[in-house]
Motif scaffolding. Structure first.
Motif, mmCIF file in Angstrom:
data_model
loop_
_atom_site.group_PDB
_atom_site.id
_atom_site.type_symbol
_atom_site.label_atom_id
_atom_site.label_comp_id
_atom_site.label_asym_id
_atom_site.label_seq_id
_atom_site.Cartn_x
_atom_site.Cartn_y
_atom_site.Cartn_z
ATOM 1 N N ASN A 295 -0.850 14.864 1.288
ATOM 2 C CA ASN A 295 -1.917 13.278 1.768
ATOM 3 C C ASN A 295 -2.662 12.990 1.054
ATOM 4 O O ASN A 295 -2.379 11.551 0.955
ATOM 5 C CB ASN A 295 -2.913 13.875 2.786
ATOM 6 C CG ASN A 295 -2.718 14.809 3.925
ATOM 7 O OD1 ASN A 295 -1.617 13.351 4.589
ATOM 8 N ND2 ASN A 295 -3.477 14.947 4.674
ATOM 9 N N ALA A 296 -2.316 13.723 -0.219
ATOM 10 C CA ALA A 296 -2.625 12.768 -1.802
ATOM 11 C C ALA A 296 -2.067 12.143 -2.383
ATOM 12 O O ALA A 296 -2.363 11.093 -2.418
ATOM 13 C CB ALA A 296 -3.102 13.516 -2.545
ATOM 14 N N TYR A 297 -0.317 12.716 -2.918
ATOM 15 C CA TYR A 297 0.700 11.712 -2.783
ATOM 16 C C TYR A 297 1.154 10.637 -1.330
ATOM 17 O O TYR A 297 1.634 9.561 -2.471
ATOM 18 C CB TYR A 297 2.112 12.795 -2.606
ATOM 19 C CG TYR A 297 1.250 13.711 -3.934
ATOM 20 C CD1 TYR A 297 1.827 13.301 -5.161
ATOM 21 C CD2 TYR A 297 0.955 14.945 -3.767
ATOM 22 C CE1 TYR A 297 2.125 14.322 -6.384
ATOM 23 C CE2 TYR A 297 0.904 15.613 -5.302
ATOM 24 C CZ TYR A 297 1.412 15.456 -6.545
ATOM 25 O OH TYR A 297 1.283 15.972 -7.767
ATOM 26 N N TYR A 298 0.479 10.847 -0.656
ATOM 27 C CA TYR A 298 1.028 9.799 0.062
ATOM 28 C C TYR A 298 0.134 8.597 -0.207
ATOM 29 O O TYR A 298 0.336 7.641 0.205
ATOM 30 C CB TYR A 298 0.733 10.213 1.694
ATOM 31 C CG TYR A 298 0.994 8.895 2.250
ATOM 32 C CD1 TYR A 298 2.014 8.490 2.970
ATOM 33 C CD2 TYR A 298 -0.123 7.760 3.429
ATOM 34 C CE1 TYR A 298 2.225 7.467 3.904
ATOM 35 C CE2 TYR A 298 0.524 7.369 4.642
ATOM 36 C CZ TYR A 298 2.194 7.286 4.855
ATOM 37 O OH TYR A 298 2.021 5.773 5.623
ATOM 38 N N LEU A 299 -1.453 8.919 0.035
ATOM 39 C CA LEU A 299 -2.749 7.939 -0.487
ATOM 40 C C LEU A 299 -1.965 7.060 -1.373
ATOM 41 O O LEU A 299 -2.254 6.148 -2.248
ATOM 42 C CB LEU A 299 -3.691 8.737 -0.506
ATOM 43 C CG LEU A 299 -4.871 7.678 -1.054
ATOM 44 C CD1 LEU A 299 -5.112 6.816 -0.057
ATOM 45 C CD2 LEU A 299 -5.822 8.593 -1.478
ATOM 46 N N LEU A 300 -1.778 8.205 -2.795
ATOM 47 C CA LEU A 300 -0.952 7.115 -4.533
ATOM 48 C C LEU A 300 0.501 6.641 -4.451
ATOM 49 O O LEU A 300 0.370 5.867 -4.623
ATOM 50 C CB LEU A 300 -0.469 8.938 -5.186
ATOM 51 C CG LEU A 300 -0.320 8.120 -6.512
ATOM 52 C CD1 LEU A 300 -1.518 7.554 -7.488
ATOM 53 C CD2 LEU A 300 0.130 9.773 -7.093
ATOM 54 N N ALA A 301 0.652 6.551 -3.354
ATOM 55 C CA ALA A 301 2.120 5.991 -2.715
ATOM 56 C C ALA A 301 1.546 4.542 -2.321
ATOM 57 O O ALA A 301 2.370 3.700 -2.632
ATOM 58 C CB ALA A 301 3.179 6.114 -1.376
ATOM 59 N N TRP A 302 0.695 4.759 -1.234
ATOM 60 C CA TRP A 302 0.139 3.641 -0.508
ATOM 61 C C TRP A 302 -0.521 2.904 -2.312
ATOM 62 O O TRP A 302 -0.216 1.423 -1.649
ATOM 63 C CB TRP A 302 -0.890 3.973 0.195
ATOM 64 C CG TRP A 302 -1.233 2.448 1.531
ATOM 65 C CD1 TRP A 302 -0.313 2.104 2.086
ATOM 66 C CD2 TRP A 302 -2.478 1.487 0.567
ATOM 67 N NE1 TRP A 302 -1.171 1.062 2.722
ATOM 68 C CE2 TRP A 302 -2.198 0.597 1.706
ATOM 69 C CE3 TRP A 302 -3.458 1.633 -0.275
ATOM 70 C CZ2 TRP A 302 -3.354 -0.340 1.697
ATOM 71 C CZ3 TRP A 302 -3.999 0.716 -0.391
ATOM 72 C CH2 TRP A 302 -4.169 -0.211 1.124
#
Length: 167
Positions: free
Chosen positions: A41-48
Protein backbone atom coordinates in the motif's frame (compact mmCIF):
# COMPACT_ATOMS: atom_id res chain seq x y z
CA UNK A 1 3.64 4.79 8.91
CA UNK A 2 -0.11 5.27 9.26
CA UNK A 3 0.29 8.95 10.09
CA UNK A 4 2.18 9.57 6.85
CA UNK A 5 -0.11 7.31 4.87
CA UNK A 6 -3.31 8.98 6.16
CA UNK A 7 -1.93 12.48 5.70
CA UNK A 8 -0.86 11.79 2.12
CA UNK A 9 -4.26 10.20 1.40
CA UNK A 10 -6.05 13.18 2.94
CA UNK A 11 -4.04 15.60 0.81
CA UNK A 12 -4.71 13.48 -2.27
CA UNK A 13 -8.46 13.61 -1.69
CA UNK A 14 -8.69 17.27 -0.76
CA UNK A 15 -6.01 18.99 -2.80
CA UNK A 16 -5.97 17.04 -6.06
CA UNK A 17 -3.14 18.03 -8.39
CA UNK A 18 -1.97 21.34 -6.91
CA UNK A 19 1.82 21.40 -7.28
CA UNK A 20 2.59 22.18 -3.61
CA UNK A 21 0.09 19.57 -2.41
CA UNK A 22 1.65 16.97 -4.72
CA UNK A 23 5.09 17.69 -3.24
CA UNK A 24 3.71 17.37 0.29
CA UNK A 25 1.97 14.11 -0.62
CA UNK A 26 5.18 12.81 -2.14
CA UNK A 27 7.12 13.58 1.05
CA UNK A 28 4.59 11.68 3.14
CA UNK A 29 4.49 8.77 0.69
CA UNK A 30 8.28 8.43 0.85
CA UNK A 31 8.06 8.55 4.66
CA UNK A 32 5.41 5.80 4.59
CA UNK A 33 7.69 3.63 2.42
CA UNK A 34 10.62 4.28 4.77
CA UNK A 35 8.50 3.33 7.77
CA UNK A 36 7.10 0.17 6.13
CA UNK A 37 9.33 -0.96 3.27
CA UNK A 38 7.36 -4.24 2.95
CA UNK A 39 3.96 -2.54 2.53
CA UNK A 40 2.45 -2.77 -0.97
CA UNK A 41 0.00 0.00 0.00
CA UNK A 42 2.85 2.39 0.74
CA UNK A 43 4.38 1.73 -2.69
CA UNK A 44 0.98 2.11 -4.36
CA UNK A 45 0.51 5.50 -2.69
CA UNK A 46 4.06 6.47 -3.68
CA UNK A 47 3.32 5.50 -7.28
CA UNK A 48 0.18 7.64 -7.31
CA UNK A 49 2.13 10.61 -5.96
CA UNK A 50 5.01 10.11 -8.39
CA UNK A 51 2.60 9.98 -11.31
CA UNK A 52 1.05 13.30 -10.17
CA UNK A 53 4.55 14.74 -9.76
CA UNK A 54 5.18 13.85 -13.42
CA UNK A 55 7.73 11.17 -12.59
CA UNK A 56 6.27 8.27 -14.60
CA UNK A 57 9.36 6.06 -14.47
CA UNK A 58 9.40 6.27 -10.67
CA UNK A 59 5.68 5.49 -10.59
CA UNK A 60 6.33 2.39 -12.70
CA UNK A 61 9.06 1.18 -10.35
CA UNK A 62 6.84 1.74 -7.29
CA UNK A 63 3.91 -0.13 -8.88
CA UNK A 64 6.14 -3.08 -9.78
CA UNK A 65 7.37 -3.16 -6.18
CA UNK A 66 3.78 -3.14 -4.86
CA UNK A 67 2.97 -6.12 -7.10
CA UNK A 68 6.16 -7.90 -6.07
CA UNK A 69 5.15 -7.51 -2.41
CA UNK A 70 1.53 -8.57 -3.04
CA UNK A 71 0.88 -10.52 -6.26
CA UNK A 72 -2.88 -10.26 -5.59
CA UNK A 73 -2.80 -6.44 -5.66
CA UNK A 74 -5.06 -6.00 -8.70
CA UNK A 75 -5.27 -2.21 -8.52
CA UNK A 76 -1.49 -1.97 -8.67
CA UNK A 77 -1.37 -4.25 -11.73
CA UNK A 78 -4.15 -2.30 -13.42
CA UNK A 79 -2.42 0.97 -12.55
CA UNK A 80 0.88 -0.31 -13.91
CA UNK A 81 -0.79 -1.35 -17.14
CA UNK A 82 -2.33 2.12 -17.54
CA UNK A 83 0.93 3.87 -16.65
CA UNK A 84 2.98 1.82 -19.12
CA UNK A 85 0.48 2.44 -21.91
CA UNK A 86 0.51 6.17 -21.09
CA UNK A 87 4.30 6.09 -21.41
CA UNK A 88 4.09 4.23 -24.71
CA UNK A 89 6.01 1.27 -23.31
CA UNK A 90 6.59 -1.79 -25.42
CA UNK A 91 4.50 -4.93 -25.58
CA UNK A 92 6.86 -6.81 -23.25
CA UNK A 93 6.18 -4.34 -20.42
CA UNK A 94 2.43 -4.30 -20.88
CA UNK A 95 2.40 -8.10 -21.26
CA UNK A 96 4.08 -8.28 -17.86
CA UNK A 97 1.17 -6.41 -16.26
CA UNK A 98 -1.39 -8.66 -17.93
CA UNK A 99 0.52 -11.68 -16.63
CA UNK A 100 0.55 -10.13 -13.13
CA UNK A 101 -3.23 -9.71 -13.20
CA UNK A 102 -3.75 -13.22 -14.52
CA UNK A 103 -1.51 -14.51 -11.72
CA UNK A 104 -3.54 -12.55 -9.16
CA UNK A 105 -6.74 -14.15 -10.48
CA UNK A 106 -5.08 -17.56 -10.33
CA UNK A 107 -4.08 -16.96 -6.69
CA UNK A 108 -7.57 -15.70 -5.74
CA UNK A 109 -9.99 -17.31 -8.22
CA UNK A 110 -13.05 -16.35 -6.15
CA UNK A 111 -12.31 -12.61 -6.17
CA UNK A 112 -14.83 -10.75 -8.31
CA UNK A 113 -12.73 -7.58 -7.94
CA UNK A 114 -9.69 -9.25 -9.52
CA UNK A 115 -11.82 -10.51 -12.40
CA UNK A 116 -13.26 -7.02 -12.89
CA UNK A 117 -9.77 -5.51 -13.06
CA UNK A 118 -8.64 -8.15 -15.53
CA UNK A 119 -11.74 -7.46 -17.65
CA UNK A 120 -10.90 -3.74 -17.78
CA UNK A 121 -7.33 -4.36 -18.93
CA UNK A 122 -8.43 -6.86 -21.59
CA UNK A 123 -11.13 -4.53 -22.89
CA UNK A 124 -8.76 -1.56 -23.00
CA UNK A 125 -6.40 -3.71 -25.08
CA UNK A 126 -9.19 -4.69 -27.47
CA UNK A 127 -9.34 -8.36 -26.42
CA UNK A 128 -13.14 -8.53 -26.43
CA UNK A 129 -13.43 -12.36 -26.40
CA UNK A 130 -11.10 -12.49 -23.40
CA UNK A 131 -12.99 -9.66 -21.71
CA UNK A 132 -16.30 -11.48 -22.23
CA UNK A 133 -14.89 -14.69 -20.73
CA UNK A 134 -13.64 -12.83 -17.66
CA UNK A 135 -17.00 -11.07 -17.23
CA UNK A 136 -18.81 -14.40 -17.39
CA UNK A 137 -16.59 -15.70 -14.59
CA UNK A 138 -17.08 -12.52 -12.56
CA UNK A 139 -20.87 -12.87 -12.91
CA UNK A 140 -20.72 -16.43 -11.59
CA UNK A 141 -18.88 -15.03 -8.53
CA UNK A 142 -21.25 -12.10 -8.05
CA UNK A 143 -24.52 -12.78 -9.92
CA UNK A 144 -26.21 -9.69 -8.44
CA UNK A 145 -23.73 -7.26 -10.00
CA UNK A 146 -25.98 -5.58 -12.57
CA UNK A 147 -23.09 -3.56 -13.98
CA UNK A 148 -21.24 -6.70 -15.05
CA UNK A 149 -24.38 -8.06 -16.73
CA UNK A 150 -24.68 -4.80 -18.68
CA UNK A 151 -20.97 -4.79 -19.54
CA UNK A 152 -21.17 -8.39 -20.77
CA UNK A 153 -24.18 -7.54 -22.91
CA UNK A 154 -22.28 -4.58 -24.39
CA UNK A 155 -19.16 -6.64 -25.12
CA UNK A 156 -21.22 -9.42 -26.69
CA UNK A 157 -22.97 -6.84 -28.86
CA UNK A 158 -19.58 -5.49 -29.97
CA UNK A 159 -18.63 -9.07 -30.88
CA UNK A 160 -21.80 -9.41 -32.95
CA UNK A 161 -23.53 -11.83 -30.56
CA UNK A 162 -26.99 -10.31 -30.75
CA UNK A 163 -28.54 -13.16 -28.75
CA UNK A 164 -26.32 -12.40 -25.77
CA UNK A 165 -26.57 -8.61 -25.97
CA UNK A 166 -29.41 -6.39 -24.81
CA UNK A 167 -29.93 -4.56 -28.13
Amino acid sequence: FWTHFRYAEQLRRSEGNRRDAVQQMLGHAWAAVAARPRSPNAYYLLAWCLARAEAPKGATVALRKAIELDPKFANAAKGLDAELRRQGSGAADTQWTLAALEKAVELSPRSALLHDNLYMVLRERGDLPGAAAVLRKSITLDPNNATNHLLLSTVLGMLGDRAGSLD
